[in-house]
Design a protein around this motif. Sequence first.
Motif, PDB file in Angstrom:
ATOM      1  N   VAL A 188      -4.637   1.411  -9.163  1.00  0.00           N
ATOM      2  CA  VAL A 188      -4.235   2.804  -8.963  1.00  0.00           C
ATOM      3  C   VAL A 188      -5.502   3.648  -9.011  1.00  0.00           C
ATOM      4  O   VAL A 188      -6.278   3.546  -9.966  1.00  0.00           O
ATOM      5  CB  VAL A 188      -3.249   3.278 -10.051  1.00  0.00           C
ATOM      6  CG1 VAL A 188      -2.901   4.749  -9.842  1.00  0.00           C
ATOM      7  CG2 VAL A 188      -1.979   2.438 -10.039  1.00  0.00           C
ATOM      8  N   ASP A 220      -8.614  12.555   0.328  1.00  0.00           N
ATOM      9  CA  ASP A 220      -7.975  13.425   1.301  1.00  0.00           C
ATOM     10  C   ASP A 220      -9.058  13.948   2.227  1.00  0.00           C
ATOM     11  O   ASP A 220     -10.057  14.504   1.770  1.00  0.00           O
ATOM     12  CB  ASP A 220      -7.282  14.587   0.585  1.00  0.00           C
ATOM     13  CG  ASP A 220      -6.401  15.402   1.528  1.00  0.00           C
ATOM     14  OD1 ASP A 220      -6.629  15.329   2.754  1.00  0.00           O
ATOM     15  OD2 ASP A 220      -5.507  16.107   1.036  1.00  0.00           O
ATOM     16  N   PRO A 240      -7.317   7.665  -7.422  1.00  0.00           N
ATOM     17  CA  PRO A 240      -7.090   8.889  -6.654  1.00  0.00           C
ATOM     18  C   PRO A 240      -7.306   8.621  -5.166  1.00  0.00           C
ATOM     19  O   PRO A 240      -8.268   7.951  -4.783  1.00  0.00           O
ATOM     20  CB  PRO A 240      -8.144   9.856  -7.195  1.00  0.00           C
ATOM     21  CG  PRO A 240      -8.442   9.357  -8.566  1.00  0.00           C
ATOM     22  CD  PRO A 240      -8.336   7.870  -8.473  1.00  0.00           C
ATOM     23  N   ALA A 241      -6.408   9.114  -4.341  1.00  0.00           N
ATOM     24  CA  ALA A 241      -6.528   8.934  -2.896  1.00  0.00           C
ATOM     25  C   ALA A 241      -7.466   9.983  -2.323  1.00  0.00           C
ATOM     26  O   ALA A 241      -7.439  11.148  -2.725  1.00  0.00           O
ATOM     27  CB  ALA A 241      -5.152   9.039  -2.228  1.00  0.00           C
ATOM     28  N   ARG A 265       1.091   9.968 -15.182  1.00  0.00           N
ATOM     29  CA  ARG A 265       0.287   8.868 -14.648  1.00  0.00           C
ATOM     30  C   ARG A 265       0.113   7.763 -15.689  1.00  0.00           C
ATOM     31  O   ARG A 265       0.211   6.575 -15.371  1.00  0.00           O
ATOM     32  CB  ARG A 265      -1.071   9.389 -14.198  1.00  0.00           C
ATOM     33  CG  ARG A 265      -1.943   8.315 -13.527  1.00  0.00           C
ATOM     34  CD  ARG A 265      -3.278   8.870 -13.108  1.00  0.00           C
ATOM     35  NE  ARG A 265      -3.983   9.435 -14.257  1.00  0.00           N
ATOM     36  CZ  ARG A 265      -5.054  10.225 -14.148  1.00  0.00           C
ATOM     37  NH1 ARG A 265      -5.509  10.555 -12.963  1.00  0.00           N
ATOM     38  NH2 ARG A 265      -5.651  10.685 -15.235  1.00  0.00           N
ATOM     39  N   ASP A 287       0.860  -1.185   0.000  1.00  0.00           N
ATOM     40  CA  ASP A 287       0.000   0.000   0.000  1.00  0.00           C
ATOM     41  C   ASP A 287       0.893   1.229   0.000  1.00  0.00           C
ATOM     42  O   ASP A 287       1.799   1.346   0.829  1.00  0.00           O
ATOM     43  CB  ASP A 287      -0.899   0.000   1.243  1.00  0.00           C
ATOM     44  CG  ASP A 287      -1.806   1.215   1.289  1.00  0.00           C
ATOM     45  OD1 ASP A 287      -2.271   1.660   0.217  1.00  0.00           O
ATOM     46  OD2 ASP A 287      -2.054   1.735   2.399  1.00  0.00           O
ATOM     47  N   GLY A 288       0.698   2.119  -0.939  1.00  0.00           N
ATOM     48  CA  GLY A 288       1.541   3.311  -1.013  1.00  0.00           C
ATOM     49  C   GLY A 288       0.810   4.456  -1.681  1.00  0.00           C
ATOM     50  O   GLY A 288      -0.322   4.304  -2.158  1.00  0.00           O
ATOM     51  N   GLU A 289       1.451   5.594  -1.725  1.00  0.00           N
ATOM     52  CA  GLU A 289       0.891   6.770  -2.382  1.00  0.00           C
ATOM     53  C   GLU A 289       1.932   7.392  -3.296  1.00  0.00           C
ATOM     54  O   GLU A 289       3.131   7.348  -3.009  1.00  0.00           O
ATOM     55  CB  GLU A 289       0.433   7.810  -1.354  1.00  0.00           C
ATOM     56  CG  GLU A 289      -0.749   7.373  -0.510  1.00  0.00           C
ATOM     57  CD  GLU A 289      -1.223   8.476   0.424  1.00  0.00           C
ATOM     58  OE1 GLU A 289      -0.600   9.562   0.419  1.00  0.00           O
ATOM     59  OE2 GLU A 289      -2.206   8.248   1.147  1.00  0.00           O
ATOM     60  N   VAL A 290       1.473   7.966  -4.382  1.00  0.00           N
ATOM     61  CA  VAL A 290       2.360   8.651  -5.313  1.00  0.00           C
ATOM     62  C   VAL A 290       1.615   9.854  -5.864  1.00  0.00           C
ATOM     63  O   VAL A 290       0.400   9.815  -6.048  1.00  0.00           O
ATOM     64  CB  VAL A 290       2.801   7.698  -6.464  1.00  0.00           C
ATOM     65  CG1 VAL A 290       1.598   7.181  -7.237  1.00  0.00           C
ATOM     66  CG2 VAL A 290       3.775   8.398  -7.400  1.00  0.00           C
ATOM     67  N   ARG A 291       2.334  10.928  -6.094  1.00  0.00           N
ATOM     68  CA  ARG A 291       1.748  12.121  -6.709  1.00  0.00           C
ATOM     69  C   ARG A 291       2.296  12.247  -8.130  1.00  0.00           C
ATOM     70  O   ARG A 291       3.510  12.203  -8.334  1.00  0.00           O
ATOM     71  CB  ARG A 291       2.087  13.383  -5.901  1.00  0.00           C
ATOM     72  CG  ARG A 291       1.443  13.421  -4.531  1.00  0.00           C
ATOM     73  CD  ARG A 291       1.805  14.724  -3.804  1.00  0.00           C
ATOM     74  NE  ARG A 291       1.260  14.741  -2.454  1.00  0.00           N
ATOM     75  CZ  ARG A 291       0.046  15.188  -2.145  1.00  0.00           C
ATOM     76  NH1 ARG A 291      -0.735  15.678  -3.096  1.00  0.00           N
ATOM     77  NH2 ARG A 291      -0.385  15.177  -0.897  1.00  0.00           N
TER      78      ARG A 291
END
Length: 206
Positions: free
Chosen positions: A184, A189, A186-187, A152, A141-145
């Motif tokens: 993948v 917020d 969008p996270a 993308r 589990d991770g996040e990337v911008r």
Amino acid sequence: MEDVAVIEDPAAAEVSLDPIRNRLLAELAVPGSAAMLAGKVGLPRQKVNYHLRALEQHGLVRLVEERRKGNVTERMMQATAASYVISPSAMAAVAPDPERAPDRLSARWLLALAARLVREVGTLISGGAKAQQRVATFAIDGEVRFASPGDRAAFAEELTTAVTDLLGRYHSETGRKHRIVVAVHPALDSAAAPQPETPGRDGEER
């Protein structure tokens, strides 16, 4: 008490979704009796007992201790898990099926994949618990911008190539079959909702 329990039975799912019983499950992260819970949820003890019996009948709470107080026996109950997940198998007739319309650019297809993941892993967890065996799984589990939609897209292509290469190198016609899901999205917020971008084929934001 388990960290997470999977609810597969439709009747148990219905019981757990009742607001009062849901609150009782949260309170019973630590053992408590009907009398102790009555003040917390603002209900008479008899009414709390009614809800506790329903939860116990479906395996969502269990008796951990009986205490004698005068002529009364106080039953100390505890939730069987700290958290619960309702499996799509509880609504099997209308559960999403990713095989119906595979489309890796569709958010709804991703949701169908996630539902299948919950259903299959939930079944494995339930079976493993009965056999007193752990289920061998692995997750990242991770996040990337991404600086741009182009970045993308390039990331998705490289990820596809890397995963395809790994599958080709390690796949065998023998041995136990495993499922791999890479997603993948969008996270979310808590401070702000994700911003709309270019619509995809089904009109959803990408």
